[in-house]
Design an enzyme around this catalytic site. Structure first.
Site, PDB file in Angstrom:
ATOM      1  N   ASP A   1       0.862  -1.176   0.000  1.00  0.00           N
ATOM      2  CA  ASP A   1       0.000   0.000   0.000  1.00  0.00           C
ATOM      3  C   ASP A   1       0.902   1.231   0.000  1.00  0.00           C
ATOM      4  O   ASP A   1       2.118   1.119   0.094  1.00  0.00           O
ATOM      5  CB  ASP A   1      -0.961  -0.032   1.195  1.00  0.00           C
ATOM      6  CG  ASP A   1      -0.216  -0.047   2.514  1.00  0.00           C
ATOM      7  OD1 ASP A   1       1.013   0.158   2.519  1.00  0.00           O
ATOM      8  OD2 ASP A   1      -0.871  -0.253   3.546  1.00  0.00           O
TER       9      ASP A   1
ATOM     10  N   ASP B   1      -7.973  -7.462   0.391  1.00  0.00           N
ATOM     11  CA  ASP B   1      -7.048  -7.806   1.468  1.00  0.00           C
ATOM     12  C   ASP B   1      -7.776  -7.526   2.751  1.00  0.00           C
ATOM     13  O   ASP B   1      -8.664  -6.675   2.793  1.00  0.00           O
ATOM     14  CB  ASP B   1      -5.788  -6.936   1.427  1.00  0.00           C
ATOM     15  CG  ASP B   1      -6.058  -5.542   1.972  1.00  0.00           C
ATOM     16  OD1 ASP B   1      -6.657  -4.734   1.244  1.00  0.00           O
ATOM     17  OD2 ASP B   1      -5.705  -5.255   3.130  1.00  0.00           O
TER      18      ASP B   1
ATOM     19  N   CYS C   1     -12.312 -28.706   6.083  1.00  0.00           N
ATOM     20  CA  CYS C   1     -11.092 -27.970   5.736  1.00  0.00           C
ATOM     21  C   CYS C   1      -9.911 -28.932   5.667  1.00  0.00           C
ATOM     22  O   CYS C   1      -9.769 -29.812   6.511  1.00  0.00           O
ATOM     23  CB  CYS C   1     -10.829 -26.882   6.770  1.00  0.00           C
ATOM     24  SG  CYS C   1      -9.313 -25.964   6.476  1.00  0.00           S
TER      25      CYS C   1
ATOM     26  N   CYS D   1      -6.707 -27.979   5.775  1.00  0.00           N
ATOM     27  CA  CYS D   1      -5.458 -27.334   6.221  1.00  0.00           C
ATOM     28  C   CYS D   1      -4.756 -28.190   7.272  1.00  0.00           C
ATOM     29  O   CYS D   1      -5.339 -29.089   7.870  1.00  0.00           O
ATOM     30  CB  CYS D   1      -5.728 -25.910   6.736  1.00  0.00           C
ATOM     31  SG  CYS D   1      -6.209 -25.811   8.469  1.00  0.00           S
TER      32      CYS D   1
ATOM     33  N   CYS E   1      -6.533 -28.395  10.692  1.00  0.00           N
ATOM     34  CA  CYS E   1      -7.728 -29.237  10.747  1.00  0.00           C
ATOM     35  C   CYS E   1      -7.417 -30.715  10.532  1.00  0.00           C
ATOM     36  O   CYS E   1      -8.138 -31.582  11.020  1.00  0.00           O
ATOM     37  CB  CYS E   1      -8.750 -28.742   9.718  1.00  0.00           C
ATOM     38  SG  CYS E   1      -9.383 -27.104  10.145  1.00  0.00           S
TER      39      CYS E   1
ATOM     40  N   HIS F   1      -5.302 -21.782   9.712  1.00  0.00           N
ATOM     41  CA  HIS F   1      -6.650 -22.200   9.333  1.00  0.00           C
ATOM     42  C   HIS F   1      -7.472 -21.042   8.758  1.00  0.00           C
ATOM     43  O   HIS F   1      -8.112 -21.185   7.716  1.00  0.00           O
ATOM     44  CB  HIS F   1      -7.428 -22.822  10.498  1.00  0.00           C
ATOM     45  CG  HIS F   1      -8.876 -22.906  10.156  1.00  0.00           C
ATOM     46  ND1 HIS F   1      -9.389 -23.877   9.328  1.00  0.00           N
ATOM     47  CD2 HIS F   1      -9.904 -22.058  10.418  1.00  0.00           C
ATOM     48  CE1 HIS F   1     -10.669 -23.637   9.115  1.00  0.00           C
ATOM     49  NE2 HIS F   1     -11.013 -22.535   9.762  1.00  0.00           N
TER      50      HIS F   1
HETATM   51 ZN   LIG Z   1      -8.492 -25.660   8.578  1.00  0.00          ZN
END
Ligand SMILES: [Zn+2]
Length: 355
Positions: free
Chosen positions: A61, A244, A282, A284, A287, A313
């Protein structure tokens, strides 16, 4: 775009971001890096990508937003903005040209022009003066950038883009006028700024609607500083390509987790002996490996690992949503996807009390 204010997404390594989350682009803050460690130091060390060891893209930015929100005793003139560092009180000045210079030293892939982000609410009269200043600053920044064309190869990244920012507070006429004037600069992309400054949500959406028709369809449009998970599709529906937001990472550290089934406030006693994953849908690392009970324990104990697992996550969730949106567009099913998100928004409270 995950937010990496200080050239780091808090709690994650670049390997996490790249290999696990597959984040193609992150955002970093010019204001913070200008003050510490300094853009010339980063330039000397090969630019921001090299400095932070990040091979993906980086958007910086202009620093304007932080000057207006963090620093003390700022003074705005048509030339630029003088402010005192929130770190040590030193006085600095940002001008449209100097913020381009700083971002060229950083070598980000997408730079933003200096803009004035007025508080909310302001009078139409002030919003107009401020918007005109933002337009004239954008012109100055663009001319300065192109004037340096012969020297681009001397900077860490010779192929940078510079996006102007549409302002105009919460006045649709000013937003349209601003966008129309900025489009004359023929930039590589355009941002919509001045959102998420405390205005009611429907008003942010209305401002995007007032702006979008004026922006070229073949250039990326970037809505700055938004939004909650179920709002992402709403912005996309209004023609936004990039966003963002600090919410996924900041809320993660506060124990506020976004899941495909709604929000999880991990400190709640109901998760004390919950052996299930944070989000069964999920994939990830968090998880796949840890239970809600363990995450709650880490949070209660104030362990560093919590911030890392939770951030991982929440960012995965945001990037998954953007992936779902892209997929639904490719399959020509975006209207149905948007409808499903709207139904969820009507019954879930995850978009409220987000802080
Ligand atoms: Zn996750």
């Amino acid at each position: 775009m995950p937010v990496g204010t200080q050239a780091t997404v808090k709690g994650l390594s670049q390997r996490d971001l790249h290999d696990d989350l597959h984040a193609p682009i992150i955002l970093s803050n010019t204001y913070h890096l200008f003050l510490r460690p300094g853009h010339e130091l980063i330039r000397k060390l090969g630019g921001l990508h090299n400095f932070m060891s990040w091979s993906g893209a980086i958007l910086t930015d202009s620093g304007g937003y932080q000057v207006f929100s963090l620093s003390d005793l700022r003074k705005i003139t048509d030339e630029g903005v003088t402010f005192q560092s929130h770190l040590n009180g030193d006085t600095h000045k940002f001008t449209p040209a100097s913020t381009v210079d700083v971002q060229m030293a950083l070598g980000s892939d997408i730079m933003m022009v200096l803009d004035e982000c007025p508080e909310y609410p302001v009078s139409h009269e002030y919003a107009r003066v401020s918007m005109q200043r933002t337009v004239s600053w954008a012109g100055e920044a663009m001319r300065h950038f192109h004037g340096l064309r012969g020297q681009w190869h001397e900077f860490p990244n010779p192929r940078q883009a510079l996006f102007p920012i549409v302002q105009g507070s919460m006045f649709p006429d000013l937003r349209s006028e601003c966008a129309e004037q900025l489009v004359e600069l023929d930039a590589d992309g355009y941002a919509i700024g001045g959102l998420s400054v405390g205005e009611p949500r429907p008003l942010s959406m209305e401002m995007v609607e007032a702006t979008e028709p004026h922006l070229p369809r073949d250039r990326p449009r970037y809505a700055m500083g938004v939004g909650m998970p179920l709002e992402l599709a709403e912005y996309v529906a209004r023609g936004v390509d990039m966003m963002d937001c600090v919410l996924p990472s900041r809320n993660a550290r506060n124990g506020w987790l976004f899941t495909s089934q709604g929000k999880v406030v991990i400190k709640n006693a109901r998760y004390r002996d919950d052996a299930g994953p944070l989000d069964p849908n999920c994939g990830c690392y968090t998880c796949r490996n840890y239970s809600r009970a363990y995450l709650r324990h880490l949070f209660q104990a104030g362990e560093i690992l919590f911030a890392s697992l939770a951030t991982r996550h929440n960012l995965a969730r945001y990037l998954d949503i953007m992936g779902e949106i892209r997929q639904s567009i490719l399959l020509a099913q975006f209207p149905q996807y948007l409808e499903s998100q709207r139904r969820l928004a009507a019954i879930r409270d995850e978009d409220r009390n987000g802080e």
